[in-house]
Design a protein around this motif. Sequence first.
Motif, PDB file in Angstrom:
ATOM      1  N   ILE A   1      23.086  48.238 -12.943  1.00  0.00           N
ATOM      2  CA  ILE A   1      22.222  47.468 -13.839  1.00  0.00           C
ATOM      3  C   ILE A   1      22.606  45.993 -13.827  1.00  0.00           C
ATOM      4  CG2 ILE A   1      21.649  47.113 -16.277  1.00  0.00           C
ATOM      5  CD1 ILE A   1      21.872  50.206 -16.591  1.00  0.00           C
TER       6      ILE A   1
ATOM      7  N   SER B   1      21.847  44.277 -10.465  1.00  0.00           N
ATOM      8  CA  SER B   1      20.394  44.130 -10.316  1.00  0.00           C
ATOM      9  C   SER B   1      19.887  42.977 -11.164  1.00  0.00           C
ATOM     10  CB  SER B   1      19.680  45.430 -10.720  1.00  0.00           C
ATOM     11  OG  SER B   1      20.066  46.514  -9.887  1.00  0.00           O
ATOM     12  N   ARG B   2      20.370  42.871 -12.387  1.00  0.00           N
ATOM     13  CA  ARG B   2      19.947  41.782 -13.278  1.00  0.00           C
ATOM     14  C   ARG B   2      20.297  40.433 -12.666  1.00  0.00           C
ATOM     15  NH1 ARG B   2      18.812  41.684 -18.612  1.00  0.00           N
ATOM     16  NH2 ARG B   2      19.838  43.687 -19.038  1.00  0.00           N
TER      17      ARG B   2
ATOM     18  N   ILE C   1      16.830  38.572 -13.872  1.00  0.00           N
ATOM     19  CA  ILE C   1      16.140  39.199 -14.995  1.00  0.00           C
ATOM     20  C   ILE C   1      16.700  38.631 -16.303  1.00  0.00           C
ATOM     21  CG2 ILE C   1      15.670  41.386 -16.167  1.00  0.00           C
ATOM     22  CD1 ILE C   1      15.968  42.760 -13.436  1.00  0.00           C
TER      23      ILE C   1
ATOM     24  N   TYR D   1      15.920  41.241 -21.549  1.00  0.00           N
ATOM     25  CA  TYR D   1      15.165  42.359 -20.972  1.00  0.00           C
ATOM     26  C   TYR D   1      16.122  43.531 -20.762  1.00  0.00           C
ATOM     27  CZ  TYR D   1      10.908  39.684 -19.760  1.00  0.00           C
ATOM     28  OH  TYR D   1       9.746  38.956 -19.798  1.00  0.00           O
TER      29      TYR D   1
ATOM     30  N   ILE E   1      17.268  47.045 -18.881  1.00  0.00           N
ATOM     31  CA  ILE E   1      17.160  47.642 -17.549  1.00  0.00           C
ATOM     32  C   ILE E   1      17.739  49.043 -17.605  1.00  0.00           C
ATOM     33  CG2 ILE E   1      17.731  47.413 -15.109  1.00  0.00           C
ATOM     34  CD1 ILE E   1      18.336  44.459 -15.635  1.00  0.00           C
TER      35      ILE E   1
ATOM     36  N   TRP F   1       9.231  36.762 -14.295  1.00  0.00           N
ATOM     37  CA  TRP F   1       9.602  37.661 -15.382  1.00  0.00           C
ATOM     38  C   TRP F   1       8.954  37.298 -16.711  1.00  0.00           C
ATOM     39  CZ3 TRP F   1      11.536  42.114 -14.084  1.00  0.00           C
ATOM     40  CH2 TRP F   1      12.164  42.235 -12.843  1.00  0.00           C
TER      41      TRP F   1
ATOM     42  N   MET G   1      14.140  52.438 -11.282  1.00  0.00           N
ATOM     43  CA  MET G   1      14.610  51.402 -12.197  1.00  0.00           C
ATOM     44  C   MET G   1      13.446  50.988 -13.084  1.00  0.00           C
ATOM     45  SD  MET G   1      17.835  50.941 -11.388  1.00  0.00           S
ATOM     46  CE  MET G   1      18.304  49.383 -12.149  1.00  0.00           C
TER      47      MET G   1
ATOM     48  N   VAL H   1      12.429  48.181 -16.144  1.00  0.00           N
ATOM     49  CA  VAL H   1      12.772  46.969 -16.892  1.00  0.00           C
ATOM     50  C   VAL H   1      11.759  46.787 -18.012  1.00  0.00           C
ATOM     51  CG1 VAL H   1      13.073  44.478 -16.762  1.00  0.00           C
ATOM     52  CG2 VAL H   1      13.786  45.915 -14.847  1.00  0.00           C
TER      53      VAL H   1
ATOM     54  N   PHE I   1      19.742  52.176 -21.395  1.00  0.00           N
ATOM     55  CA  PHE I   1      19.822  50.867 -20.753  1.00  0.00           C
ATOM     56  C   PHE I   1      21.260  50.351 -20.668  1.00  0.00           C
ATOM     57  CE2 PHE I   1      15.857  51.600 -22.968  1.00  0.00           C
ATOM     58  CZ  PHE I   1      14.959  51.494 -21.922  1.00  0.00           C
TER      59      PHE I   1
END
Length: 389
Positions: free
Chosen positions: A54, A57-58, A63, A67, A69, A182, A204, A206, A241
């Motif tokens: 997570i 990826s953020r 991101i 938000y 995830i 985003w 995934m 979001v 999350f």
Amino acid sequence: MTVPPKPESRPSNPNFSSGPCAKRPGWTLEALKGALVGRSHRSKPGKAKLQEVIDRSRALLNIPADYRIGIVPASDTGAVEMALWSLLGARGVDMVAWESFGKDWVTDVVKQLKLADARTFTAGYGKLPDLTQVDFKNDVVFTWNGTTSGVRVPDGEWIAADREGLTICDATSAAFAMDLPWDKLDVVTWSWQKVLGGEAAHGMLVLSPRAVARLESYKPAWPLPKIFRMTKDGKIVEGIFKGETINTPSMLAVEDALDGLRWAESVGGLKGLIERSESNLAAVADWVAAGTTAAFLAEVPATRSCTSICLKFADPKLAGQTPEVQAEVAKKVASLLEKEGVALDAGAYRDAPPGLRIWGGATVERSDIQALLPWIDWAYATVAAELVA
């Protein structure tokens, strides 16, 4: 038609499938040696691995911090279904579709959820619907990149900044290869098996603060199965999350996802990934412009996907043949490429027009794309000499 000589150079990696996609350059099973096998995913080390997916990826996708995830079951499909079944029904919804997966979401909303106030905007393969007709007072569901048509939205300018509804975006073959705005997206989904070449079965999801507010203020009229439930007693289940998945994930797949994320960081992050994918598209575009074998299925250059690059054959003689002959030619070309070991799984999607689909995501080397293209010329000429009068 004159058949050119068989090319001498071959792609080092012939894997051009659009999912699961090519592994990162240099990948071996050694990449999984750190996998937490035989341990619970709910153990402290297990949750740490999931949280790392997570967090990385953020950071890679930029991101926003507010938000949420989550890692969810059933690949991108599971993530999209969770969103549709949990969020829709509070207001009208506009469904935007131009290829098979987008049309699947239309089926879910119209025939399964039976939402009477759903509006549908569709286009055939190679085209986008008229996006100016979308009403952002409604919720809006769309794919960013049409994996089976090779058509993407060129940008997010068409999305209203002052939208009242939620935007729900299936970004499975766009995330990590295209720049996602985003601030204009409330729900975004993807799967590990696409641009970073991870293993399948995990998705995934979001959620923007606006999407979370909807979850906490709205209860759908239909029952939700356990794997779709993201709230309890009217509040978001924060654990989803924070690495506490709803069902048991494969820790081997988790390790593979982490390997892909680390590789992505090593090639320049999101900017480097986008550049690699766009370079692959440019190589195909140069070949299309210089030859007579193929054309893009996407009619407008700005809408051509840099991941799922869909091609149709440009031979005027083939266009005059029956649909059955056209389909047979495309099937034989893909089969011949596979037989020669230069392109595996490169046939067009089963519902798409006859042609080829070449994955150009970031894990594919431009040199492999360039080595493949003369083989397509050769394969088409070989098949056409037999079947096209």
